[in-house]
Design an enzyme around this catalytic site. Structure first.
Site, PDB file in Angstrom:
ATOM      1  CB  SER A 263      55.449 -36.373  13.841  1.00 39.75           C
ATOM      2  OG  SER A 263      55.287 -34.962  13.830  1.00 39.75           O
ATOM      3  CE  LYS A 264      49.550 -41.475  13.076  1.00 42.11           C
ATOM      4  NZ  LYS A 264      48.621 -42.307  13.871  1.00 42.11           N
ATOM      5  NE  ARG A 265      54.465 -32.520  16.983  1.00 42.43           N
ATOM      6  CZ  ARG A 265      55.423 -33.409  17.212  1.00 42.43           C
ATOM      7  NH1 ARG A 265      55.134 -34.555  17.797  1.00 42.43           N
ATOM      8  NH2 ARG A 265      56.666 -33.162  16.853  1.00 42.43           N
ATOM      9  CB  SER A 266      54.091 -31.582  10.367  1.00 41.01           C
ATOM     10  OG  SER A 266      54.630 -30.962  11.515  1.00 41.01           O
ATOM     11  CG  ASN A 267      53.380 -33.275   6.395  1.00 40.57           C
ATOM     12  OD1 ASN A 267      52.777 -32.533   5.635  1.00 40.57           O
ATOM     13  ND2 ASN A 267      54.602 -33.003   6.832  1.00 40.57           N
TER      14      ASN A 267
END
Length: 494
Positions: A263-267
């Site tokens: 997800s965008k939260r990590s990458n």
């Protein structure tokens, strides 16, 4: 019921190169997802390995989620990565073929394999609430499944909104082969009467994908495992139309380091983001192919041509693949270091000219040499080497090495300036500069921390950077002396 022995025989035959056709079928609801890139890559490799075709199909029937520019991004990203579809000049858009899907749905209705459903959104919402309250699996209850023709005609005369649903056979078992997971079976009583045509006349994904895959003669459907629960619905449609099944290949999920779904939260999750940051396409391809596939040994570096030769569906893993950014950065470094100095210099300048023309004019071959061995993507030139292109603040106590003193540091820097001023431009080279600095240390009976440390800090403003000699080469004589003199002024005032 599918004859599995016949299907397995056909699977092996097609997998050995007889007319392999794969497709990448993204929805233009956003930029090319990194998971979609892996799907496209595997599909491309299998097709090219077997002298087959790799088709790009734009599945744009969900108009409510359409994102302007998404289709162009998908096409451009694939092109930049070297994954050119064979139908680039004749792309297929599902939204331009709505009537075709409607006609196929009508055929199923006439064969009593589908039916009109006039249930309102309110009724369906209430039904769902009741099922959840009773701890039942939510699903359509077949209310319109047995409507008589007279009722249907009346509703249609009144232009009552409706959808078309598939009439799922009851008390049967669906079996199919997934090349990664083997034989899979599911009872039809656990499958809903899926919607085929929505109330706006557009087909659902399930109907359109089956029709298009059949008409395009797709032999291998490669997609993420999130589509595995939908596959029995597709198998039922293939059976209803009397068509042969393709080969299914469901890829493992891409995961964050904590094993949650990527997800965008990590990458970053768009291929565009990585290309824009200046990762080499070859490095990104090499990294992505190993997220779910392995060559059977400890090799890691592959060209695209090598991957076309080596790739095997049987070596795709079942378990999720973790997206380690550090590993991508390692690949980035490996590919930069494989380039010649001239190749890297030209590639870096080309990238910089697109994103930061100011830096291009300061990007000389000495800077290029330092960057080539230290960065993983071109945007790090701006972040990791910002001290070369921007004014720095070296007014810090860190100018003085922890084992030195202010007085010794001032002495060392002052002598460095005197010495470097006497070196002409033709003699301003790494070997000569190293010799001069080392000679000063010996002649003045100073430590390396009295000379090399403050020179590096005065030139970079950082505790960790290139070596003093590299910095002198990168900045040149005039700028180097100006920065060292500025540091001397600060020390004298502090």
């Amino acid at each position: 019921m599918i004859d599995l022995s016949k299907f397995i025989s056909r699977l092996k035959r097609i997998g050995q190169g007889s007319g392999v056709v794969t497709r990448f079928a993204p929805s233009p609801t956003g930029m090319l997802h990194i998971g979609g890139l892996r799907t496209a890559l595997y599909s491309y490799l299998l097709a090219k390995q077997n002298n087959g075709k790799f088709i790009l199909r734009i599945e744009d029937t969900d108009q409510s989620r359409f994102v302007a520019g998404a289709t162009e991004d998908i096409i451009n990203s694939l092109a930049e990565l070297g994954l050119q579809p064979d139908n680039l000049n004749n792309l297929y858009y599902q939204s331009k073929n709505i009537e075709k899907y409607q006609n196929y749905a009508e055929k199923l209705i006439k064969q009593d394999k589908a039916y009109y459903c006039f249930c309102s959104a309110d009724r369906l919402a209430k039904l769902r609430e009741e099922q959840i309250a009773k701890k039942q699996a939510p699903g359509y209850d077949g209310h319109c499944r047995t409507l008589d023709q007279k009722t249907i005609d009346n509703y249609q005369k009144l232009n009552k909104p409706h959808v078309v649903r598939f009439k799922t056979p009851r008390q049967e078992e669906i079996k199919f082969i997934d090349i990664v997971r083997g034989e899979i079976s599911i009872k039809t009583d656990n499958i809903d009467d899926q919607v085929l045509i929505k109330s706006d006349g557009f087909p659902t994904y399930h109907l359109a994908v089956v029709i298009d895959d059949h008409q395009m003669k797709i032999t291998h459907i490669i997609r993420g495992e999130e589509w595995l629960p939908s596959t029995p619905k597709h198998v039922l449609l293939y059976q209803a139309f009397g068509w042969d099944l393709p080969n299914y290949v469901h890829l493992p999920l891409l995961l964050n380091k904590d094993r949650s779904k990527l997800s965008k939260r990590s990458n970053d999750v768009a291929a565009h983001d990585y290309l824009q940051k200046g990762y080499l396409p070859a490095a990104l391809i090499n990294f992505m192919v190993l997220l779910g596939w392995n060559p059977g040994d400890d090799r890691e570096l592959f060209t695209l041509d090598q991957l076309i030769s080596e790739f095997k569906l049987e070596r795709i893993n079942k378990s999720g693949a973790i997206f380690y950014l550090d590993k991508l950065n390692w690949f980035g470094q490996q590919y930069f270091q494989k380039m010649t100095a001239v190749e890297f210099y030209q590639a870096a300048r080309n990238w910089l000219s697109k994103f930061d023309e100011k830096i291009v004019h300061q990007f000389n071959k000495n800077v290029s040499a330092a960057c080539q061995t230290r960065i993983s993507h071109f945007s790090e030139i701006k972040t990791e080497f910002s001290h070369l292109f921007n004014d720095i603040d070296c007014q810090s106590k860190d100018l003085v090495f922890k084992k030195s003193t202010k007085e010794l540091t001032l002495q060392g820097l002052s002598e460095v300036v005197k010495d470097l001023q006497n070196i002409n431009e033709n003699s301003w080279n790494a070997d000569n500069l190293q010799l001069h600095l080392a000679s000063l240390v010996r002649k003045l009976n100073l430590g390396n921390g009295d000379v090399f440390w403050p020179v590096r800090y005065a030139l970079s403003g950082k505790e960790k950077s290139e070596t003093p000699v590299e910095l002198l080469m990168e900045l040149g004589k005039e700028k180097s002396l100006a920065r060292i003199n500025k540091a001397i002024t600060y020390l004298k005032k502090s």
